[in-house]
Enzyme design. Structure first.
Site, short mmCIF file in Angstrom:
data_model
loop_
_atom_site.label_atom_id
_atom_site.label_comp_id
_atom_site.label_asym_id
_atom_site.label_seq_id
_atom_site.Cartn_x
_atom_site.Cartn_y
_atom_site.Cartn_z
N GLU A 76 -2.29 35.72 23.19
CA GLU A 76 -2.43 34.93 24.41
C GLU A 76 -3.48 35.50 25.37
O GLU A 76 -4.14 34.77 26.08
CB GLU A 76 -1.08 34.84 25.12
CG GLU A 76 -1.04 33.81 26.22
CD GLU A 76 0.38 33.39 26.57
OE1 GLU A 76 0.64 33.23 27.77
OE2 GLU A 76 1.20 33.21 25.67
N ASP A 132 2.76 34.43 23.43
CA ASP A 132 4.08 34.75 23.99
C ASP A 132 5.12 33.78 23.48
O ASP A 132 4.84 32.60 23.22
CB ASP A 132 4.04 34.68 25.52
CG ASP A 132 3.22 35.82 26.13
OD1 ASP A 132 2.92 36.79 25.41
OD2 ASP A 132 2.88 35.72 27.33
N TYR A 160 9.85 41.19 27.32
CA TYR A 160 9.23 40.03 27.94
C TYR A 160 9.92 39.70 29.27
O TYR A 160 11.14 39.57 29.32
CB TYR A 160 9.33 38.83 27.00
CG TYR A 160 8.46 37.67 27.38
CD1 TYR A 160 7.08 37.81 27.50
CD2 TYR A 160 9.01 36.41 27.61
CE1 TYR A 160 6.28 36.73 27.83
CE2 TYR A 160 8.21 35.33 27.94
CZ TYR A 160 6.85 35.50 28.05
OH TYR A 160 6.05 34.43 28.39
#
Length: 826
Positions: A7, A102, A318
């Site tokens: 990403e 992600d 995350y």
């Protein structure tokens, strides 16, 4: 060749380092870094490299009715052409492609966008998907050992949000902006999630404005046992037989106070002791992390930005998650063992390892996509992080510790005493078992000491006092509380809520922290409520969020949800179009109110903050062109009109918003008059024109409130050097040998020591050297990052660079702009 797509570039760099065991090299291609090792290549995107928009024929605001956008087609176009071009070239050469964006709705959409770009270049190449919750060696290698497929339903949910946000935002923004005749940079922004959020803030402000305070009184007495004094509060039983401390009648309060003041002693009526268990907190989800970071002074956007950097570096999991239950495969003992290597955490780990059993707390929300936010076994060195990054990292680590720790225990002591018929109570508390507080020092552990007493015991009254108070209005939402409320009402997602708040600040709808709505914000919400309440309806927004979840779960389709949304917007415009003039007038008046300072001293009309065609701000008369009275404003920052008013001129003061350099300018007319009354102080020859024209440098005060060292031949000679706005400037007898100018000292009341500024030319040259590329107007953080990637790291590199070559390698920068920067750097 196997192509890996991440990403962002920093994720690509980290993943390449992990998969290559540190052997990856970097090659520069078309201004983009590509990491290579063996038969693999890894490229990082920049989030979305493709954007949704309307076709070009819909771009002219004046030729296209806003309502037409509700039914307009939506196209996709590259927004980062250099990355798209390199990605397509690599895809054309690839034998296989792995998407490693992600793992959430937005990441899946970015992955799908990458997939479509790959397919444009290579129709047959196999494409797989890997997912992980932390960029650590174990998780990354495990994910790449077991690849999966793209989740096109999850990506479609993200795409639906994109399309609906574009249609609603663009159509309503154009309608309100055109109705208010507010176009260009100062357009009036409206959004599907933004507007209901703004309504929450406006509704709270209405509660505050409508609040009518009530008077009440509270009474206290200091009781003594031997040499210990403790405070007790007067109370009584109200009509519902509940304890009450606030006395609403002044005569009743005075009567009770008279008794307490005359009483010499109070007799203990009852003593009650109890022990309370204080359970440790649940693991962090995004909302609770933002709330905790807020208590340390971090705005929501800043907290998330730091957390995302820590995630990309592999130090935490995350940070965008709803989950508050650790997964079964998380071994707390192993993670504690890893964290013990960091000296700052060794003592806390030792306390936890001494427990008989490690059992983590569980929150109410359990999901399967990402774990709660917690540290990984990859530890940073403290010196590798900034102070802010370390503070946020330590918060996350210690929250993990807290979830494994034992409960704390408090001992509470309640004493009730009688003083000649009036009752007093004292509540003491003592922390008897520290529990999780020993490893998580972010919750209050203040104690209140009340000595042991017995029923029937007589205590001396050392003092009695009465305090007159008023009820307080509701408190404004802090950013973290606002995000919690948005979550409770289904407005936005964990990934978008903090960005929505930042957008409200950027568009001038809210100011200060806690956020306070501007008059424009109030007007936008009022107009929407009166003419199209769906625009600010949290129910509609929550329903659309639910629809997107249904798309992700395969229960409905992107086309079905977006079509329904278009139909709703059509109905909104049916109501809006009938009231365009009324809405426009309402908004125009509110825009003026936000910019109004007070009466023009020349004609009596309103003075307003205005913006010139060149983009600079000034104060101008609303009676223009009949009245041409103006006042300058500082060139730094964006002006905000304050409530504070100048006693002499009756004008509101102005604050200039400039990030960390924000300052209060004050009354613009005072600043202009002070400048007119301040004589220039000659300090030496002008280096630009003295030899030929005899120009001299002088310390000058400008009407905008700024100060500078400038040439006396201005405007024929524009040579100038900046000076600080505040403080008295002393011209010393010390002289700079190089420039033949006296050294200056600034005496500021706010500083303990004077600032030895020195020679103004030498000072400015040193400042420019320190600032580097940041000191050049027009080079922001993102542009600087691109320049550094192109090998331009300081002013010397910029000065020596070939403008055409820089423009070719740095996306979005023309050769003309580079030459302009070079002139400024000279």
């Amino acid at each position: 060749m196997e192509l890996i797509i991440t990403e962002k570039d920093n994720a690509a760099r980290r993943i390449a380092d992990i998969l290559s065991d540190g052997g990856a090299s970097t090659e520069r291609s078309g201004g983009v870094d590509v990491y290579k090792w063996g038969g693999r290549r890894c490229i990082g995107l920049s989030g979305h490299v493709v954007g949704v928009d309307f076709p070009p024929e819909y771009s002219d605001w004046r030729d296209v009715e806003p309502a037409e956008l509700a039914d307009a087609p939506v196209t996709k176009t590259p927004t980062q052409e250099s990355i798209v071009n390199v990605l397509k070239r690599l895809a054309g050469e690839a034998d296989s492609v792995i998407i490693a964006t992600d793992y959430d709705r937005e990441g899946e959409l970015i992955g799908k966008e990458a997939y479509e770009l790959v397919r444009e270049a290579n129709e047959d190449v196999p494409v797989s998907r890997v997912r992980f919750s932390s960029i650590t060696e174990n998780e990354v290698k495990s994910a790449f050992a077991d690849p999966d497929d793209l989740d096109f339903d999850l990506a479609a949910a993200g795409e639906a949000r994109q399309i609906i946000d574009l249609i609603w935002g663009a159509a309503l923004t154009r309608f309100l902006s055109l109705s208010a005749r507010q176009v260009g940079d100062d357009f009036i922004s409206v959004g599907r999630v933004q507007s209901p959020t703004l309504k929450l803030i406006v509704d709270k402000e209405r509660e505050i404005e409508a609040f009518d305070p009530d008077d009440y009184w509270e009474l206290f007495a200091d009781l003594e046992k031997e040499e210990t004094t403790f405070e007790a509060q007067y109370f009584y039983l109200d009509e519902d037989d509940n304890e009450a401390e606030r006395v609403w009648n002044e005569d009743d309060a005075d009567g009770a106070f008279g008794v307490l003041r005359e009483a010499a002693t109070a007799v203990v009526e009852s003593v009650r002791r109890r022990t309370r268990t204080d359970d440790p907190p649940a693991p962090f989800n995004t909302t609770q992390f933002i709330r905790a970071a807020s208590s340390l002074g971090y705005a929501a956007g800043r907290a998330m930005s730091i957390a995302e950097d820590l995630y990309t570096a592999g130090y935490i999991t995350y940070p965008r998650t709803d989950n508050t239950v650790y997964p079964e495969d998380l071994d707390p003992a192993d993670l504690l063992d890893a964290l013990s290597a960091q000296r700052d955490f060794a003592e806390a780990v030792e306390l936890l390892e001494d427990l008989d059993e490690l059992t983590a707390t569980r929150g109410d929300e359990e999901t399967t996509d990402h774990p709660p936010i917690h540290p990984t076994a990859d530890l940073p060195k403290k010196g590798d992080l900034s102070e802010d990054e370390w503070e946020v990292y330590e918060l996350i680590v210690r929250r993990f510790f807290a979830t494994l720790a034992e409960p704390a225990k408090w001992e509470h002591l309640r004493v009730v005493a009688d003083a000649d018929g009036e009752r007093l109570k004292a509540n003491g508390r003592r922390l008897v078992e520290e529990g999780y507080h020993a490893v998580y020092p972010y919750f209050g552990t203040d104690e209140n000491h009340v000595p042991d007493v017995e029923e029937g015991e007589e205590l001396a009254i050392a003092d009695a006092r009465i305090e007159a108070k008023q009820t307080q209005p509701p408190r404004r939402y802090g950013q973290s509380r606002l995000i919690e409320t948005m979550e409770e009402m289904g407005i936005g997602t964990k990934s978008t809520r903090h960005n929505v708040i930042e957008k409200l600040y950027d568009r001038g709808y809210i100011e200060n922290d806690p956020p306070r709505p501007t008059r424009l914000a109030m007007a936008v919400v009022e107009a929407a409520e009166e003419y199209a309440d769906l625009v600010v309806s949290e129910e509609m927004t929550a329903e659309l969020e639910a629809d997107m979840t249904a798309i992700a779960e395969g229960e409905t389709s992107l086309d079905s949800v977006t079509e329904e949304s278009r139909e709703i917007l059509d109905r909104v415009f049916e109501a809006l179009d009938e009231s365009r003039e009324e809405i426009g007038e309402h908004l125009r008046e509110s825009l003026k109110a936000d910019k109004r300072l007070g009466p023009c001293p020349k004609c009596g009309a309103d003075l307003l903050v205005r913006r010139s065609r060149q983009g600079s701000y000034f104060v101008g008369c609303d009676g223009y062109p009949e009245c041409r009275f103006t006042l300058p404003l500082p060139s730094t920052g964006e002006p905000v009109v304050l409530d504070a008013e100048c006693e002499e001129h009756g004008l509101n003061e102005v604050k200039m918003l400039a990030g960390r350099n924000t300052f209060v300018h004050g009354c613009p007319l005072c600043a202009a008059e002070e400048a007119a009354e301040t004589e220039d102080r000659i300090i030496g020859p002008c280096p630009a024109c003295h030899a030929e024209h005899g120009g001299e440098l002088a310390i000058r005060k400008l009407q905008s409130g700024s100060r500078l060292v400038g040439c006396t031949r201005y405007p024929d000679c524009e040579y100038s050097l900046p000076l600080p706005r505040r403080g008295d400037i002393e011209v010393t007898d010390e002289t700079c040998e190089e420039h033949d100018l006296p050294e200056l000292v600034v005496h500021d009341e706010g500083s303990e020591e004077p600032w030895e500024l020195g020679c103004p030319i030498c000072n400015y040259e040193e400042y420019r050297a320190r600032q580097g590329l940041d000191g050049i107007d027009g080079i922001g953080p993102k542009t600087k990052e691109k320049l550094v990637e192109a090998g331009i790291e300081d002013l010397a590199d910029l000065a020596d660079a070939d403008a055409e070559g820089v423009a070719e390698n740095v996306e979005g920068v023309s050769a003309e702009r580079v030459r302009d920067w070079q002139a400024k750097a000279d």
